[in-house]
Design a protein around this motif. Structure first.
Motif, PDB file in Angstrom:
ATOM      1  N   HIS A 149      38.694  40.881  37.386  1.00  0.00           N
ATOM      2  CA  HIS A 149      40.040  41.094  36.526  1.00  0.00           C
ATOM      3  C   HIS A 149      40.985  39.860  36.760  1.00  0.00           C
ATOM      4  CE1 HIS A 149      40.108  45.650  37.515  1.00  0.00           C
ATOM      5  NE2 HIS A 149      39.467  45.169  36.386  1.00  0.00           N
ATOM      6  N   VAL A 150      40.651  38.974  37.861  1.00  0.00           N
ATOM      7  CA  VAL A 150      41.437  37.877  37.856  1.00  0.00           C
ATOM      8  C   VAL A 150      40.859  36.871  36.948  1.00  0.00           C
ATOM      9  CG1 VAL A 150      41.787  35.762  39.512  1.00  0.00           C
ATOM     10  CG2 VAL A 150      42.162  38.226  40.406  1.00  0.00           C
ATOM     11  N   SER A 151      39.488  36.839  36.605  1.00  0.00           N
ATOM     12  CA  SER A 151      39.002  35.566  35.743  1.00  0.00           C
ATOM     13  C   SER A 151      39.212  36.104  34.380  1.00  0.00           C
ATOM     14  CB  SER A 151      37.490  35.610  36.005  1.00  0.00           C
ATOM     15  OG  SER A 151      36.954  37.082  35.900  1.00  0.00           O
ATOM     16  N   LEU A 152      39.399  37.429  34.181  1.00  0.00           N
ATOM     17  CA  LEU A 152      39.857  37.859  32.646  1.00  0.00           C
ATOM     18  C   LEU A 152      41.010  37.550  32.411  1.00  0.00           C
ATOM     19  CD1 LEU A 152      38.021  41.548  32.655  1.00  0.00           C
ATOM     20  CD2 LEU A 152      37.727  39.632  30.955  1.00  0.00           C
ATOM     21  N   ASP A 153      42.020  37.814  33.666  1.00  0.00           N
ATOM     22  CA  ASP A 153      43.402  37.440  33.304  1.00  0.00           C
ATOM     23  C   ASP A 153      43.951  36.014  33.261  1.00  0.00           C
ATOM     24  OD1 ASP A 153      46.327  38.402  33.469  1.00  0.00           O
ATOM     25  OD2 ASP A 153      46.302  36.753  35.068  1.00  0.00           O
ATOM     26  N   GLN A 154      43.025  34.930  33.714  1.00  0.00           N
ATOM     27  CA  GLN A 154      43.277  33.693  33.858  1.00  0.00           C
ATOM     28  C   GLN A 154      42.581  33.151  32.336  1.00  0.00           C
ATOM     29  OE1 GLN A 154      42.475  31.302  37.196  1.00  0.00           O
ATOM     30  NE2 GLN A 154      42.028  29.376  36.229  1.00  0.00           N
ATOM     31  N   TRP A 155      41.531  33.819  31.699  1.00  0.00           N
ATOM     32  CA  TRP A 155      40.773  33.586  30.591  1.00  0.00           C
ATOM     33  C   TRP A 155      41.799  33.924  29.720  1.00  0.00           C
ATOM     34  CZ3 TRP A 155      39.247  37.326  26.867  1.00  0.00           C
ATOM     35  CH2 TRP A 155      38.438  36.488  25.674  1.00  0.00           C
ATOM     36  N   LEU A 156      42.493  34.903  29.688  1.00  0.00           N
ATOM     37  CA  LEU A 156      43.656  35.582  28.825  1.00  0.00           C
ATOM     38  C   LEU A 156      44.726  34.215  28.579  1.00  0.00           C
ATOM     39  CD1 LEU A 156      43.795  39.366  29.230  1.00  0.00           C
ATOM     40  CD2 LEU A 156      43.057  38.127  27.110  1.00  0.00           C
ATOM     41  N   ARG A 157      45.096  33.807  29.686  1.00  0.00           N
ATOM     42  CA  ARG A 157      46.392  33.185  29.829  1.00  0.00           C
ATOM     43  C   ARG A 157      46.108  31.444  29.656  1.00  0.00           C
ATOM     44  NH1 ARG A 157      49.946  36.680  30.820  1.00  0.00           N
ATOM     45  NH2 ARG A 157      49.184  38.830  31.834  1.00  0.00           N
ATOM     46  N   SER A 158      44.783  31.287  29.445  1.00  0.00           N
ATOM     47  CA  SER A 158      44.289  29.798  29.482  1.00  0.00           C
ATOM     48  C   SER A 158      44.863  29.040  28.380  1.00  0.00           C
ATOM     49  CB  SER A 158      42.926  29.431  29.432  1.00  0.00           C
ATOM     50  OG  SER A 158      42.125  30.294  28.481  1.00  0.00           O
ATOM     51  N   ASP A 159      45.406  27.988  28.502  1.00  0.00           N
ATOM     52  CA  ASP A 159      45.698  26.847  27.389  1.00  0.00           C
ATOM     53  C   ASP A 159      45.423  25.442  27.847  1.00  0.00           C
ATOM     54  OD1 ASP A 159      47.069  25.922  25.206  1.00  0.00           O
ATOM     55  OD2 ASP A 159      49.285  25.962  26.149  1.00  0.00           O
TER      56      ASP A 159
ATOM     57  N   PRO B 255      29.703  49.018  51.032  1.00  0.00           N
ATOM     58  CA  PRO B 255      29.783  48.921  49.601  1.00  0.00           C
ATOM     59  C   PRO B 255      30.840  49.001  48.873  1.00  0.00           C
ATOM     60  CG  PRO B 255      29.012  50.881  50.725  1.00  0.00           C
ATOM     61  CD  PRO B 255      29.076  49.981  51.700  1.00  0.00           C
ATOM     62  N   ARG B 256      31.819  49.759  49.273  1.00  0.00           N
ATOM     63  CA  ARG B 256      33.278  49.706  48.437  1.00  0.00           C
ATOM     64  C   ARG B 256      34.059  48.659  48.597  1.00  0.00           C
ATOM     65  NH1 ARG B 256      35.911  55.175  50.805  1.00  0.00           N
ATOM     66  NH2 ARG B 256      37.478  54.339  48.936  1.00  0.00           N
ATOM     67  N   LEU B 257      33.985  48.206  49.822  1.00  0.00           N
ATOM     68  CA  LEU B 257      34.741  46.653  49.908  1.00  0.00           C
ATOM     69  C   LEU B 257      34.122  45.447  49.137  1.00  0.00           C
ATOM     70  CD1 LEU B 257      36.851  45.453  51.577  1.00  0.00           C
ATOM     71  CD2 LEU B 257      35.177  44.814  53.240  1.00  0.00           C
ATOM     72  N   VAL B 258      32.784  45.809  48.855  1.00  0.00           N
ATOM     73  CA  VAL B 258      32.118  44.516  48.014  1.00  0.00           C
ATOM     74  C   VAL B 258      32.356  44.998  46.719  1.00  0.00           C
ATOM     75  CG1 VAL B 258      29.863  43.800  47.246  1.00  0.00           C
ATOM     76  CG2 VAL B 258      30.308  44.111  49.777  1.00  0.00           C
ATOM     77  N   ALA B 259      32.265  46.091  46.280  1.00  0.00           N
ATOM     78  CA  ALA B 259      32.578  46.587  45.008  1.00  0.00           C
ATOM     79  C   ALA B 259      34.200  46.188  44.427  1.00  0.00           C
ATOM     80  CB  ALA B 259      32.306  48.063  44.502  1.00  0.00           C
ATOM     81  N   GLY B 260      34.955  46.440  45.447  1.00  0.00           N
ATOM     82  CA  GLY B 260      36.555  46.382  45.101  1.00  0.00           C
ATOM     83  C   GLY B 260      36.643  44.825  44.919  1.00  0.00           C
ATOM     84  N   ALA B 261      36.087  44.055  46.003  1.00  0.00           N
ATOM     85  CA  ALA B 261      36.286  42.465  45.794  1.00  0.00           C
ATOM     86  C   ALA B 261      35.846  41.955  44.499  1.00  0.00           C
ATOM     87  CB  ALA B 261      35.579  41.856  47.004  1.00  0.00           C
ATOM     88  N   VAL B 262      34.605  42.362  44.056  1.00  0.00           N
ATOM     89  CA  VAL B 262      34.111  41.792  42.739  1.00  0.00           C
ATOM     90  C   VAL B 262      34.998  42.447  41.697  1.00  0.00           C
ATOM     91  CG1 VAL B 262      32.007  42.336  41.248  1.00  0.00           C
ATOM     92  CG2 VAL B 262      31.443  41.836  43.841  1.00  0.00           C
ATOM     93  N   THR B 263      35.177  43.549  41.591  1.00  0.00           N
ATOM     94  CA  THR B 263      36.200  44.081  40.530  1.00  0.00           C
ATOM     95  C   THR B 263      37.395  43.069  40.478  1.00  0.00           C
ATOM     96  OG1 THR B 263      35.160  46.241  40.705  1.00  0.00           O
ATOM     97  CG2 THR B 263      37.310  45.942  39.609  1.00  0.00           C
ATOM     98  N   SER B 264      37.727  42.924  41.446  1.00  0.00           N
ATOM     99  CA  SER B 264      39.182  42.206  41.498  1.00  0.00           C
ATOM    100  C   SER B 264      38.967  40.607  41.171  1.00  0.00           C
ATOM    101  CB  SER B 264      39.824  41.954  42.992  1.00  0.00           C
ATOM    102  OG  SER B 264      40.335  43.233  43.716  1.00  0.00           O
ATOM    103  N   ALA B 265      37.761  40.059  41.447  1.00  0.00           N
ATOM    104  CA  ALA B 265      37.317  38.860  40.971  1.00  0.00           C
ATOM    105  C   ALA B 265      37.055  38.895  39.368  1.00  0.00           C
ATOM    106  CB  ALA B 265      35.955  38.530  41.600  1.00  0.00           C
TER     107      ALA B 265
ATOM    108  N   GLY C 207      39.148  50.815  36.391  1.00  0.00           N
ATOM    109  CA  GLY C 207      39.104  50.007  37.380  1.00  0.00           C
ATOM    110  C   GLY C 207      38.118  50.761  38.519  1.00  0.00           C
ATOM    111  N   LEU C 208      38.801  52.003  38.952  1.00  0.00           N
ATOM    112  CA  LEU C 208      38.440  52.941  39.645  1.00  0.00           C
ATOM    113  C   LEU C 208      36.893  53.396  39.417  1.00  0.00           C
ATOM    114  CD1 LEU C 208      41.405  55.170  40.072  1.00  0.00           C
ATOM    115  CD2 LEU C 208      40.583  53.495  41.913  1.00  0.00           C
ATOM    116  N   ALA C 209      36.527  53.510  38.115  1.00  0.00           N
ATOM    117  CA  ALA C 209      35.279  54.025  37.680  1.00  0.00           C
ATOM    118  C   ALA C 209      34.361  52.648  37.938  1.00  0.00           C
ATOM    119  CB  ALA C 209      35.235  54.522  36.195  1.00  0.00           C
ATOM    120  N   ALA C 210      34.730  51.650  37.533  1.00  0.00           N
ATOM    121  CA  ALA C 210      33.999  50.070  37.821  1.00  0.00           C
ATOM    122  C   ALA C 210      33.625  50.213  39.253  1.00  0.00           C
ATOM    123  CB  ALA C 210      34.922  49.171  37.266  1.00  0.00           C
ATOM    124  N   ASP C 211      34.665  50.522  39.996  1.00  0.00           N
ATOM    125  CA  ASP C 211      34.283  50.244  41.655  1.00  0.00           C
ATOM    126  C   ASP C 211      33.198  51.199  42.050  1.00  0.00           C
ATOM    127  OD1 ASP C 211      36.277  48.162  41.986  1.00  0.00           O
ATOM    128  OD2 ASP C 211      37.602  49.513  43.119  1.00  0.00           O
TER     129      ASP C 211
END
Length: 219
Positions: A181-191, A169-179, A144-148
């Motif tokens: 991660h959240v979408s990946l987590d929701q995808w993993l848990r979708s039913d 730029p760091r604030l934008v990158a952190g927000a995008v990386t969080s989005a 995640g740090l490398a992605a940021d």
């Protein structure tokens, strides 16, 4: 040990040469093999030697790219972030920033069959178990740090800011990386399971819109 690990890409650097493209292809093959084998067998039943064999390379080659099977798995996020950073650098300069960001960040998923269709429940359950392994958490954090860093450099190049000194730029990158991660987590848990690409696109578009309050009727 001499390492062939791919260095961070600059957003505005020259196109990679043949050697660099081969290194990226090998790295991607190893990472894909790691995810596939762990999904099929479980994390505890996969060795780095198995991953190397599945990718058609030697264990020594594996060790040149990754220090462990955990790093090989987590590297998918870093590689996608670097691809997104290169895609952002290539977007038209007159395109609005957030539109360019959304299109660039989802571009590594476009054209791939998996992200554009819902996975079968068995595969999704295996990926979910893999994502919950404590041994992976440290590598996921480093990824995640490398992605940021990769995204921040691309945003800085596009906006005329400095990724080291400026907050934006760091604030934008952190927000995008969080989005992401959240979408990946929701995808993993979708039913029932849902496709990843539209879910991630929606998450990024909500972020681009400033995360408007969903309870307001005048959205």
């Amino acid at each position: 040990m001499t390492s062939d690990r791919t260095p961070d890409d600059t957003a505005d650097g020259p196109p990679p040469g043949l050697r660099e493209r081969k290194k990226r292809a090998t790295r991607e093959a190893l990472s894909l093999a790691a995810v596939r084998l762990v999904t099929e067998r479980g994390l505890e039943h996969v060795r780095s030697e198995d991953i190397a064999a599945a990718a058609g390379v030697s264990p020594r080659t594996f060790n040149n790219y990754f220090s462990s099977k955990y790093e090989a798995i987590a590297s998918r996020n870093v590689d996608r972030a670097r691809m997104a950073a290169r895609a952002l650098a290539a977007r038209p300069r007159d395109e609005p920033l957030w539109e360019a960001i959304v299109r660039a960040v989802v571009s590594p998923l476009e054209g791939a069959e998996g992200p554009e269709r819902a996975p079968d429940p068995g595969t999704l359950a295996a990926l979910r178990r893999m994502s919950e392994e404590p041994a992976l958490l440290g590598e996921v954090l480093k990824a995640g740090l490398a992605a940021d860093s990769a995204l921040a450099a691309a945003v800085a190049a596009r906006t005329g800011t400095d990724a080291e000194r400026d907050l934006y730029p760091r604030l934008v990158a952190g927000a995008v990386t969080s989005a992401v991660h959240v979408s990946l987590d929701q995808w993993l848990r979708s039913d029932p399971p849902v496709p990843l690409l539209p879910l991630m696109t929606e998450a990024l578009r909500q972020l681009a819109a400033g995360l408007p309050d969903p309870s307001r009727s005048d959205r």
